[in-house]
Design a protein around this motif. Structure first.
Motif, PDB file in Angstrom:
ATOM      1  N   VAL A 121       6.385   6.124   8.601  1.00 40.44           N
ATOM      2  CA  VAL A 121       7.362   5.043   8.514  1.00 40.44           C
ATOM      3  C   VAL A 121       6.659   3.738   8.901  1.00 40.44           C
ATOM      4  O   VAL A 121       6.045   3.660   9.961  1.00 40.44           O
ATOM      5  CB  VAL A 121       8.546   5.351   9.473  1.00 40.44           C
ATOM      6  CG1 VAL A 121       9.354   4.113   9.776  1.00 40.44           C
ATOM      7  CG2 VAL A 121       9.433   6.408   8.849  1.00 40.44           C
ATOM      8  N   PRO A 122       6.714   2.727   8.035  1.00 36.54           N
ATOM      9  CA  PRO A 122       6.009   1.481   8.357  1.00 36.54           C
ATOM     10  C   PRO A 122       6.652   0.713   9.519  1.00 36.54           C
ATOM     11  O   PRO A 122       7.872   0.614   9.608  1.00 36.54           O
ATOM     12  CB  PRO A 122       6.131   0.652   7.067  1.00 36.54           C
ATOM     13  CG  PRO A 122       6.622   1.572   6.009  1.00 36.54           C
ATOM     14  CD  PRO A 122       7.363   2.676   6.709  1.00 36.54           C
ATOM     15  N   LEU A 123       5.773   0.189  10.384  1.00 34.69           N
ATOM     16  CA  LEU A 123       6.241  -0.693  11.467  1.00 34.69           C
ATOM     17  C   LEU A 123       6.104  -2.144  11.020  1.00 34.69           C
ATOM     18  O   LEU A 123       6.868  -3.016  11.424  1.00 34.69           O
ATOM     19  CB  LEU A 123       5.402  -0.473  12.722  1.00 34.69           C
ATOM     20  CG  LEU A 123       5.592   0.880  13.422  1.00 34.69           C
ATOM     21  CD1 LEU A 123       4.616   1.031  14.561  1.00 34.69           C
ATOM     22  CD2 LEU A 123       7.030   1.013  13.924  1.00 34.69           C
ATOM     23  N   ASN A 124       5.069  -2.377  10.224  1.00 30.58           N
ATOM     24  CA  ASN A 124       4.834  -3.699   9.636  1.00 30.58           C
ATOM     25  C   ASN A 124       4.010  -3.456   8.370  1.00 30.58           C
ATOM     26  O   ASN A 124       3.873  -2.308   7.944  1.00 30.58           O
ATOM     27  CB  ASN A 124       4.141  -4.629  10.646  1.00 30.58           C
ATOM     28  CG  ASN A 124       2.900  -3.970  11.244  1.00 30.58           C
ATOM     29  OD1 ASN A 124       2.078  -3.413  10.521  1.00 30.58           O
ATOM     30  ND2 ASN A 124       2.772  -4.001  12.562  1.00 30.58           N
ATOM     31  N   GLU A 125       3.433  -4.509   7.784  1.00 33.20           N
ATOM     32  CA  GLU A 125       2.713  -4.328   6.516  1.00 33.20           C
ATOM     33  C   GLU A 125       1.410  -3.547   6.701  1.00 33.20           C
ATOM     34  O   GLU A 125       0.844  -3.032   5.746  1.00 33.20           O
ATOM     35  CB  GLU A 125       2.413  -5.692   5.870  1.00 33.20           C
ATOM     36  CG  GLU A 125       3.659  -6.429   5.392  1.00 33.20           C
ATOM     37  CD  GLU A 125       4.411  -5.691   4.275  1.00 33.20           C
ATOM     38  OE1 GLU A 125       3.770  -5.175   3.354  1.00 33.20           O
ATOM     39  OE2 GLU A 125       5.661  -5.632   4.355  1.00 33.20           O
ATOM     40  N   GLU A 126       0.894  -3.500   7.943  1.00 33.19           N
ATOM     41  CA  GLU A 126      -0.413  -2.865   8.179  1.00 33.19           C
ATOM     42  C   GLU A 126      -0.332  -1.493   8.834  1.00 33.19           C
ATOM     43  O   GLU A 126      -1.211  -0.658   8.632  1.00 33.19           O
ATOM     44  CB  GLU A 126      -1.304  -3.753   9.078  1.00 33.19           C
ATOM     45  CG  GLU A 126      -1.730  -5.081   8.474  1.00 33.19           C
ATOM     46  CD  GLU A 126      -0.659  -6.165   8.616  1.00 33.19           C
ATOM     47  OE1 GLU A 126       0.060  -6.144   9.625  1.00 33.19           O
ATOM     48  OE2 GLU A 126      -0.526  -6.986   7.686  1.00 33.19           O
TER      49      GLU A 126
END
Ligand code: ATP
Ligand code: MG
Length: 241
Positions: A121-126
């Motif tokens: 699950v993404p926390l931010n774009e990176e």
């Protein structure tokens, strides 16, 4: 001081339920436990305060308040954290979560850190959740469905964690529906241990809302291999000194 990162094979799989159950179990045993939900999307207004539904659940189940230190990012949008943050003009960073986890580990005997959704699950774009877990260096408890469909999701999650050399303390199977077939459950347990090489700590039964408050957690966990978690806790404490 020791801690676990509680992740799951999916969203809505029972991470909060299991975090609450383990919190109550260890509190009842006299261990000073603190549950931490660093990133909560779908936060709700309670009066003039934004609250995390997962924390409300821990507090209801454990019958105590944990205060504001239980969350770092409270996002109102009920979506993946990266999207909720972007929609609210914020950015989730790993650093404040790592700092808060360290602070909690220093001030409590046992800390449970609950993820959001599953591992990628993404926390931010990176960064995704598994990047954060790797940086926190906590052993993982993987919550998985007890019934049909669990083998694929659980083994894939274990493979991802092993690829990063992240320690997995154990798998907890959760009955998310009331009528799981015992033959399927039994075989799932056997195949999961065989295919993943990770111990199954136990199976948590399906419970009704109205049973929750008075649930005899000690009685349910009597049948679990709770020593698996206790041994991981001892290893953690030794590492700290
Ligand atoms: N053993 C169970 N018996 C009955 N209901 C359950 C059980 N486990 C979970 N549930 C219910 O299923 C829903 C999802 O569970 P939970 O909130 O623990 O999932 P989660 O993995 O923490 O989700 P999220 O990714 O949103 O944090 C909740 O309504 C919860 O009460
Ligand atoms: Mg949750």
């Amino acid at each position: 001081m020791s801690g676990f990162f509680i992740t799951g094979t999916d969203t809505e799989i029972g991470k909060t339920m299991i975090t609450a159950v383990l919190t109550r179990y260890f509190l009842d045993k006299g261990v000073e436990v603190f549950p931490y939900k660093p990133v909560q999307s779908g936060a709700e207004w309670k009066g003039d305060r934004l609250v995390a539904p997962d924390t409300v659940f821990y507090e209801r189940f454990a019958k105590r308040q944990f205060g504001e230190e239980t969350n770092t990012y409270l996002l109102k949008t009920p979506s993946s954290p990266h999207l909720a943050a972007a929609m609210e003009g914020k950015k989730i960073e790993a650093k404040p979560i790592i700092n808060q986890t360290q602070k909690l580990l220093n001030s409590h005997e046992l800390v449970f850190v609950e993820g959001a959704g599953g591992l990628i699950v993404p926390l931010n774009e990176e960064e995704t959740m598994i990047d954060l877990i790797g940086r926190l260096s906590l052993p993982v408890i993987l919550v998985a469905r007890a019934g049909l469909g669990t083998i694929n999701h659980t083994v894939l999650s274990v493979m991802a964690l092993k690829q990063r050399n992240i320690q997995i303390a154990g798998i907890i199977l959760n009955r998310v529906t009331p009528h799981e077939l015992p033959e399927i459950e039994e075989d799932n347990r056997r195949m999961l241990e065989k295919l993943s090489g990770v111990p199954i700590v136990g199976t948590f039964p399906y419970i009704n809302e109205d049973e929750m408050e008075e649930l005899d957690v000690g009685h349910i966990l009597e049948k679990w291999n709770i020593h698996v978690l206790e041994e991981a806790m001892e290893d953690e404490s030794r590492k700290a000194y």
